[in-house]
Design an enzyme around this catalytic site. Sequence first.
Site, PDB file in Angstrom:
ATOM      1  N   LYS A  15     -58.364  78.796  62.892  1.00 38.71           N
ATOM      2  CA  LYS A  15     -58.348  80.284  63.381  1.00 38.71           C
ATOM      3  C   LYS A  15     -58.726  80.908  61.779  1.00 38.71           C
ATOM      4  O   LYS A  15     -58.513  80.483  60.915  1.00 38.71           O
ATOM      5  CB  LYS A  15     -56.672  80.553  63.343  1.00 38.71           C
ATOM      6  CG  LYS A  15     -56.434  82.168  64.003  1.00 38.71           C
ATOM      7  CD  LYS A  15     -56.804  82.035  65.479  1.00 38.71           C
ATOM      8  CE  LYS A  15     -56.414  83.026  66.339  1.00 38.71           C
ATOM      9  NZ  LYS A  15     -55.908  82.291  67.799  1.00 38.71           N
ATOM     10  N   ASP A  34     -60.351  87.081  68.790  1.00 40.27           N
ATOM     11  CA  ASP A  34     -58.881  87.181  68.833  1.00 40.27           C
ATOM     12  C   ASP A  34     -58.783  88.758  68.736  1.00 40.27           C
ATOM     13  O   ASP A  34     -59.487  89.621  69.038  1.00 40.27           O
ATOM     14  CB  ASP A  34     -58.442  86.437  67.581  1.00 40.27           C
ATOM     15  CG  ASP A  34     -56.992  86.032  68.042  1.00 40.27           C
ATOM     16  OD1 ASP A  34     -56.545  85.090  68.622  1.00 40.27           O
ATOM     17  OD2 ASP A  34     -56.227  86.663  67.321  1.00 40.27           O
TER      18      ASP A  34
HETATM   19  N1  GLU Z   1     -58.296  83.630  70.373  1.00 35.68           N
HETATM   20  C1  GLU Z   1     -58.173  83.155  71.705  1.00 35.68           C
HETATM   21  C2  GLU Z   1     -56.670  82.134  71.585  1.00 35.68           C
HETATM   22  O1  GLU Z   1     -55.833  82.356  70.630  1.00 35.68           O
HETATM   23  C3  GLU Z   1     -59.161  82.189  72.085  1.00 35.68           C
HETATM   24  C4  GLU Z   1     -59.871  81.242  71.181  1.00 35.68           C
HETATM   25  C5  GLU Z   1     -61.145  80.614  71.593  1.00 35.68           C
HETATM   26  O2  GLU Z   1     -61.679  80.896  72.409  1.00 35.68           O
HETATM   27  O3  GLU Z   1     -61.515  79.792  70.738  1.00 35.68           O
HETATM   28  O4  GLU Z   1     -56.517  81.322  72.392  1.00 35.68           O
END
Ligand code: GLU
Length: 417
Positions: A105, A145
């Site tokens: 992240k 995100d």
């Molecule tokens: N931000 C999204 C999550 O928290 C998607 C992450 C992604 O697609 O890699 O799951």
Amino acid sequence: MSEANPFESLQEQIDDAASYVDAGEDVLNRLKHPERVLETNLSVEMDDGSVEVIKAFRSQFNGDRGPYKGGIRYHPGVTRDEVKALSGWMAYKCAVVDIPYGGGKGGIVIDPADFSESELERLTRSFATELRPFIGEDRDIPAPDVNTGRREMNWIKDTYETLENTTEPGVITGKSPSSGGSEGRVEATGRSTMLTAREAFDYLDKDLAGADVAVQGYGNAGWITAKLLHELGANVVAVSDSSGAIYREVGFNPVDVKNHKNETGSVVGYPEAEDEFSNEDLLTLDVDLLVPAALENAIDGDLAQDVSADVIAEAANGPLTPEADDVLAESDTYVFPDILANAGGVTVSYFEWVQNRQRFYWTEERVNEELERVITDAFDNLVETYEETGASNMRTAAYAVAIERVVDAYEEGGNWP
Ligand code: GLU
């Protein structure tokens, strides 16, 4: 809203599941910390010629099951510990739905509303330049995100490909279709929350048609969940955003509310609302289904005492503190956790990456069918584990499933000095 540290919450969630997993304390301890965290200070030129120093992070939590995977958020509340927690939740989310990724992240500490589009572009390209040695379609694959979307993903892909002198669309997901994005990606998070709620109501022998639903947060995840639940016949009686909540006893048309938000900047002031109140009041409404779709820590132990929903499906990451979980485990509320209920986003990111690597693109119908299969399989697996283990709640059962899979991959690979 609680001040709970999300990274400590993550570690507590792992501890709660530990007794259901066949692994030693040393192995479990390894799964409570990120492998590495990049902290960087970006120098970004503003439109007036001045230079601002802006802090950004990328946490690579665990790569035992595949490349690190997870979004990048732009928010003033981003901290190192928040990003570490979110990267861990990604690792366990990918394991729950059994897609071949680890967890990562990123975050930039800004309020994007304070920046012009060209400033955001320079900032995003500067972060992409810093990230370049650490990312790649087999290494670490960012995605959208909170407060990021197609536009930012397209910039990151373009920056990476330019610097690497290649085409590698699978380095990032959540792009526009013209830049290699997948059909159905924008709706995917909300779609998995709808599917989880649908399966949950079926499992609990409850009717979703006619059920009263409250949705906290009207960003991408929240509003799409509201729309898809409304299509299944549910009454979306309350929705909110950071400005407050609106209520209507017979339910809203979520598309009309979204249009109002697009025009005015908020759901508040929507003409058909019968009542307006705070987000906290929304979270304690006596509804059949509550969908927290905003940020972490929306419901803490104190607020949980007043929660009256029968079912909670978490579209946000980490909206309940461990204390809230303890309170709700003693009540009649079933909580279907984020690492399943919002896993549609990363699942369709996986489909996007597969399509990028094959250079062969699917229809939206195929994406939605494959997504439904992944989420319903994961749901069945979760309730089976919940019943077999007698875990105190669905979250602990979900972690038991996920940790077991990560531990298997780690032990099969062995610890190489
Ligand atoms: N931000 C999204 C999550 O928290 C998607 C992450 C992604 O697609 O890699 O799951």
